[in-house]
Design a protein around this motif. Structure first.
Motif, PDB file in Angstrom:
ATOM      1  N   PHE A  70       0.830  -1.206   0.000  1.00  0.00           N
ATOM      2  CA  PHE A  70       0.000   0.000   0.000  1.00  0.00           C
ATOM      3  C   PHE A  70       0.864   1.255   0.000  1.00  0.00           C
ATOM      4  CE2 PHE A  70      -1.708   3.467   2.560  1.00  0.00           C
ATOM      5  CZ  PHE A  70      -2.858   3.782   1.862  1.00  0.00           C
ATOM      6  N   TYR A  71       1.898   1.270   0.839  1.00  0.00           N
ATOM      7  CA  TYR A  71       2.772   2.445   0.920  1.00  0.00           C
ATOM      8  C   TYR A  71       3.445   2.712  -0.422  1.00  0.00           C
ATOM      9  CZ  TYR A  71       6.363   5.631   2.654  1.00  0.00           C
ATOM     10  OH  TYR A  71       7.166   6.721   2.838  1.00  0.00           O
ATOM     11  N   ASP A  72       3.858   1.661  -1.072  1.00  0.00           N
ATOM     12  CA  ASP A  72       4.477   1.796  -2.398  1.00  0.00           C
ATOM     13  C   ASP A  72       3.492   2.419  -3.378  1.00  0.00           C
ATOM     14  OD1 ASP A  72       6.469   1.608  -4.269  1.00  0.00           O
ATOM     15  OD2 ASP A  72       6.255  -0.535  -4.606  1.00  0.00           O
ATOM     16  N   ASP A  73       2.247   1.947  -3.358  1.00  0.00           N
ATOM     17  CA  ASP A  73       1.221   2.515  -4.238  1.00  0.00           C
ATOM     18  C   ASP A  73       0.923   3.968  -3.881  1.00  0.00           C
ATOM     19  OD1 ASP A  73       0.910   0.096  -5.607  1.00  0.00           O
ATOM     20  OD2 ASP A  73      -0.704  -0.591  -4.299  1.00  0.00           O
ATOM     21  N   LEU A  74       0.955   4.282  -2.594  1.00  0.00           N
ATOM     22  CA  LEU A  74       0.598   5.621  -2.125  1.00  0.00           C
ATOM     23  C   LEU A  74       1.655   6.659  -2.485  1.00  0.00           C
ATOM     24  CD1 LEU A  74      -1.382   7.361  -0.347  1.00  0.00           C
ATOM     25  CD2 LEU A  74       0.121   6.792   1.592  1.00  0.00           C
ATOM     26  N   VAL A  75       2.923   6.358  -2.203  1.00  0.00           N
ATOM     27  CA  VAL A  75       3.966   7.384  -2.355  1.00  0.00           C
ATOM     28  C   VAL A  75       4.823   7.188  -3.604  1.00  0.00           C
ATOM     29  CG1 VAL A  75       4.074   7.608   0.155  1.00  0.00           C
ATOM     30  CG2 VAL A  75       5.780   6.210  -1.025  1.00  0.00           C
ATOM     31  N   ALA A  87      -7.646  16.032  10.678  1.00  0.00           N
ATOM     32  CA  ALA A  87      -8.502  16.113   9.491  1.00  0.00           C
ATOM     33  C   ALA A  87      -8.677  14.738   8.873  1.00  0.00           C
ATOM     34  CB  ALA A  87      -7.907  17.072   8.462  1.00  0.00           C
ATOM     35  N   ASP A  88      -9.820  14.553   8.212  1.00  0.00           N
ATOM     36  CA  ASP A  88     -10.102  13.351   7.430  1.00  0.00           C
ATOM     37  C   ASP A  88     -10.283  13.746   5.970  1.00  0.00           C
ATOM     38  OD1 ASP A  88     -10.101  11.965   9.786  1.00  0.00           O
ATOM     39  OD2 ASP A  88     -12.250  11.513   9.781  1.00  0.00           O
ATOM     40  N   GLN A  89      -9.843  12.876   5.066  1.00  0.00           N
ATOM     41  CA  GLN A  89     -10.141  13.074   3.654  1.00  0.00           C
ATOM     42  C   GLN A  89     -10.185  11.727   2.956  1.00  0.00           C
ATOM     43  OE1 GLN A  89      -7.110  14.846   1.133  1.00  0.00           O
ATOM     44  NE2 GLN A  89      -5.526  14.451   2.651  1.00  0.00           N
ATOM     45  N   GLU A  90     -11.009  11.643   1.933  1.00  0.00           N
ATOM     46  CA  GLU A  90     -11.055  10.446   1.122  1.00  0.00           C
ATOM     47  C   GLU A  90     -10.047  10.596  -0.010  1.00  0.00           C
ATOM     48  OE1 GLU A  90     -14.875   9.105  -0.108  1.00  0.00           O
ATOM     49  OE2 GLU A  90     -15.773   9.365   1.891  1.00  0.00           O
ATOM     50  N   ILE A  91      -9.242   9.572  -0.220  1.00  0.00           N
ATOM     51  CA  ILE A  91      -8.235   9.601  -1.266  1.00  0.00           C
ATOM     52  C   ILE A  91      -8.411   8.381  -2.172  1.00  0.00           C
ATOM     53  CG2 ILE A  91      -6.587  10.851   0.183  1.00  0.00           C
ATOM     54  CD1 ILE A  91      -5.062   8.197   0.544  1.00  0.00           C
ATOM     55  N   ARG A 106      -7.993   1.498  -9.245  1.00  0.00           N
ATOM     56  CA  ARG A 106      -8.094   2.562  -8.242  1.00  0.00           C
ATOM     57  C   ARG A 106      -8.938   2.100  -7.062  1.00  0.00           C
ATOM     58  NH1 ARG A 106      -9.288   8.712  -9.912  1.00  0.00           N
ATOM     59  NH2 ARG A 106      -7.257   8.292 -10.850  1.00  0.00           N
ATOM     60  N   LYS A 107      -8.454   2.432  -5.849  1.00  0.00           N
ATOM     61  CA  LYS A 107      -9.160   2.036  -4.641  1.00  0.00           C
ATOM     62  C   LYS A 107      -9.282   3.228  -3.714  1.00  0.00           C
ATOM     63  CE  LYS A 107      -9.386  -1.703  -1.254  1.00  0.00           C
ATOM     64  NZ  LYS A 107      -8.800  -2.993  -0.818  1.00  0.00           N
ATOM     65  N   ALA A 108     -10.453   3.352  -3.066  1.00  0.00           N
ATOM     66  CA  ALA A 108     -10.728   4.483  -2.180  1.00  0.00           C
ATOM     67  C   ALA A 108     -10.331   4.151  -0.739  1.00  0.00           C
ATOM     68  CB  ALA A 108     -12.203   4.848  -2.239  1.00  0.00           C
ATOM     69  N   TYR A 109      -9.782   5.159  -0.069  1.00  0.00           N
ATOM     70  CA  TYR A 109      -9.416   5.031   1.346  1.00  0.00           C
ATOM     71  C   TYR A 109      -9.835   6.294   2.088  1.00  0.00           C
ATOM     72  CZ  TYR A 109      -6.378   1.002   0.495  1.00  0.00           C
ATOM     73  OH  TYR A 109      -5.890  -0.234   0.170  1.00  0.00           O
ATOM     74  N   LEU A 110     -10.134   6.127   3.351  1.00  0.00           N
ATOM     75  CA  LEU A 110     -10.229   7.260   4.259  1.00  0.00           C
ATOM     76  C   LEU A 110      -8.848   7.468   4.868  1.00  0.00           C
ATOM     77  CD1 LEU A 110     -11.883   9.363   5.913  1.00  0.00           C
ATOM     78  CD2 LEU A 110     -12.022   7.607   7.700  1.00  0.00           C
ATOM     79  N   GLN A 111      -8.283   8.647   4.667  1.00  0.00           N
ATOM     80  CA  GLN A 111      -7.026   9.018   5.326  1.00  0.00           C
ATOM     81  C   GLN A 111      -7.387   9.907   6.508  1.00  0.00           C
ATOM     82  OE1 GLN A 111      -3.291  10.039   3.111  1.00  0.00           O
ATOM     83  NE2 GLN A 111      -3.690  12.060   3.971  1.00  0.00           N
ATOM     84  N   SER A 112      -7.123   9.417   7.688  1.00  0.00           N
ATOM     85  CA  SER A 112      -7.534  10.101   8.908  1.00  0.00           C
ATOM     86  C   SER A 112      -6.312  10.502   9.718  1.00  0.00           C
ATOM     87  CB  SER A 112      -8.441   9.187   9.744  1.00  0.00           C
ATOM     88  OG  SER A 112      -8.829   9.816  10.949  1.00  0.00           O
ATOM     89  N   GLN A 113      -6.223  11.786  10.027  1.00  0.00           N
ATOM     90  CA  GLN A 113      -5.091  12.310  10.800  1.00  0.00           C
ATOM     91  C   GLN A 113      -5.595  12.911  12.107  1.00  0.00           C
ATOM     92  OE1 GLN A 113      -1.810  14.751   9.074  1.00  0.00           O
ATOM     93  NE2 GLN A 113      -2.709  16.413  10.276  1.00  0.00           N
ATOM     94  N   GLN A 114      -4.968  12.511  13.203  1.00  0.00           N
ATOM     95  CA  GLN A 114      -5.329  13.043  14.515  1.00  0.00           C
ATOM     96  C   GLN A 114      -4.068  13.558  15.213  1.00  0.00           C
ATOM     97  OE1 GLN A 114      -8.085  10.728  16.942  1.00  0.00           O
ATOM     98  NE2 GLN A 114      -6.802  11.101  18.748  1.00  0.00           N
TER      99      GLN A 114
END
Length: 273
Positions: free
Chosen positions: A33-38, A171-175, A183-191
């Motif tokens: 996943f990290y490879d796909d993300l960055v 913050a939360d955002q859908e990526i 393509r796959k959807a994720y919720l990226q959630s930062q606290q």
């Protein structure tokens, strides 16, 4: 160690009747996943290569991961030692590097390694210094100094001022992440936690399942650091005053999203330019 979940992710899972299956984003399936993300992100590569071309050929790439910097460095003619704590990340990097490439792979802690050799350039990219708390950063600086050639230098990236401001807010955002299966959807959630000193980041696949069950949530915990803080730490650790190199990032003025700090061991001479 797996980082905790954000309150937002916990709430969404509870509403759906699901339970979290947390996993380190740098290990196992998380490495893919990290490879796909960055992997598609080209930020800082141009600037790192510009410094590498002015340095000697021996490069140590710390927290090399799946090779976002390692592969371009090899293509530029450098001889690279790729070091990472995650064997899963380095396994993916091995698959991406031609067998004859001058690349050495080392599974080790970037805060406590001894390679019994020195390098012309030590690189720590992708703002990976934020993986480390204060004590570990001091250990990192000491290990880097031990591995620098007499004329060697260290190059590391930190968030720029605009990015730091953004990262200091929960913050939360859908990526959307491009994978081998589409393509796959994720919720990226930062606290943000610890009084603003650190942040938890989760990635949860969407949509959540219609029936109760486990959901794999990838997690990490990162420190919030700016260029001034890291520069001061480097000076205290015996390095010359770092030169700040603005990085071009998408949609931002160079240096606002990311900055490279370039320095060397302080021998009483001039600062790095």
């Amino acid at each position: 160690m797996t980082a905790p979940l954000t309150d937002s992710v916990r709430h969404r899972l509870a509403e759906a009747g699901c339970v979290a299956d947390p996993s380190d984003v740098y290990a196992g399936d998380g490495a893919r996943f990290y490879d796909d993300l960055v992997g598609p992100d080209r930020s800082e590569i141009r600037e790192v290569l510009a410094v590498a071309r002015r340095s000697g050929p021996e490069v140590l790439d710390l927290a090399a991961g799946t090779g976002r910097l390692t592969v371009p460095l090899l293509r530029s003619g450098a001889r690279v030692t790729a070091l990472d704590l995650s064997a899963d990340m380095l396994a993916r990097l091995r698959d991406a590097v031609p067998p004859q490439a001058p690349c050495t792979f080392v599974v080790a802690d970037m805060c406590a390694f001894d390679l019994e050799r020195v390098f012309d350039l030590v690189v720590l990219g992708a703002t990976s210094i934020t993986l480390l708390g204060g004590a570990d950063r001091r250990r990192l600086y000491a290990a880097v100094r031990r591995h620098l050639a007499p004329t060697g230098s260290v190059l590391l990236s930190v968030a720029g001022p605009v990015a730091v401001t953004r990262l200091r807010a929960s913050a939360d955002q859908e990526i959307a992440v491009e994978t081998a299966r589409g393509r796959k959807a994720y919720l990226q959630s930062q606290q943000v936690e610890a009084g603003g000193a650190a942040r938890i980041v989760n990635w949860m696949p969407l949509p959540l399942p219609a029936s109760p069950g486990p959901v794999r949530v990838l997690t990490t915990r990162l420190q919030l650091l700016d260029a001034a803080t890291v520069s001061a730490e480097l000076r205290e650790a015996g390095f010359a005053r770092p030169a700040a190199i603005p990085v071009r990032t998408n949609g931002a003025v160079p240096g606002e999203g990311m900055v490279l700090l370039h320095t060397r061991a302080d021998d009483g001479g001039a600062d790095v330019t």
